[in-house]
Design a protein around this motif. Sequence first.
Motif, mmCIF file in Angstrom:
data_model
loop_
_atom_site.group_PDB
_atom_site.id
_atom_site.type_symbol
_atom_site.label_atom_id
_atom_site.label_comp_id
_atom_site.label_asym_id
_atom_site.label_seq_id
_atom_site.Cartn_x
_atom_site.Cartn_y
_atom_site.Cartn_z
ATOM 1 N N HIS A 11 -8.777 8.608 -2.819
ATOM 2 C CA HIS A 11 -9.162 7.372 -2.120
ATOM 3 C C HIS A 11 -8.539 7.452 -0.734
ATOM 4 N N GLY B 81 -3.448 5.121 -1.561
ATOM 5 C CA GLY B 81 -4.469 5.857 -0.838
ATOM 6 C C GLY B 81 -3.867 7.100 -0.223
ATOM 7 N N GLU C 186 1.836 3.451 -7.470
ATOM 8 C CA GLU C 186 0.953 2.343 -7.830
ATOM 9 C C GLU C 186 1.091 1.995 -9.312
ATOM 10 N N TRP D 156 -5.439 -5.464 4.214
ATOM 11 C CA TRP D 156 -4.973 -6.092 2.975
ATOM 12 C C TRP D 156 -3.453 -6.040 2.846
ATOM 13 N N VAL E 181 -7.369 6.155 2.711
ATOM 14 C CA VAL E 181 -6.940 4.853 3.207
ATOM 15 C C VAL E 181 -7.996 4.319 4.170
ATOM 16 N N ARG F 83 -1.729 -1.056 -4.186
ATOM 17 C CA ARG F 83 -2.847 -0.128 -4.049
ATOM 18 C C ARG F 83 -2.258 1.199 -3.596
ATOM 19 N N LEU G 253 0.854 -1.184 0.000
ATOM 20 C CA LEU G 253 0.000 0.000 0.000
ATOM 21 C C LEU G 253 0.894 1.238 0.000
ATOM 22 N N ASP H 101 -7.906 -1.462 3.458
ATOM 23 C CA ASP H 101 -6.585 -1.287 2.844
ATOM 24 C C ASP H 101 -5.482 -1.708 3.811
#
Length: 125
Positions: free
Chosen positions: A50, A42, A28, A59, A52, A40, A14, A56
């Motif tokens: 987006h 965030g 990303e 994941w 976080v 991903r 992330l 997230d």
Amino acid sequence: MKPQHQQDKKTNVLFVCSKNQWRSPTAETLWRRHPALNVRSGGTSPNARHHVSEDDIRWADVILVMEEKHKSRLRAEYTRLLEFKPVHVLDIPDDYKYMDADLVEQLEQVVPSILSIFQDGKILT
């Protein structure tokens, strides 16, 4: 030796910046095709493209933030979820637009060493 299913598992990464507008989306895009990674991005700001989410955080195997303030904001919001989760600060200031050549170069320099994605001295992309 690891079982086959563990050898094939991709690392979930992330990337986080403030508004999820320039830096983390660039990271990303840059790393999305890497065979060993799922990525991903965030932002920590309420106005992020987006923001976080708890999903997230759950994941991610590892979280790469652009600045120390992003790590602090994530720790404040998701203290318990981040207890055993590696969070690395990339020290990339908010001086770049999406896919800026200097930003791409910095990401290509710092990310592989953190994620150990080298082979024969070359970055695996």
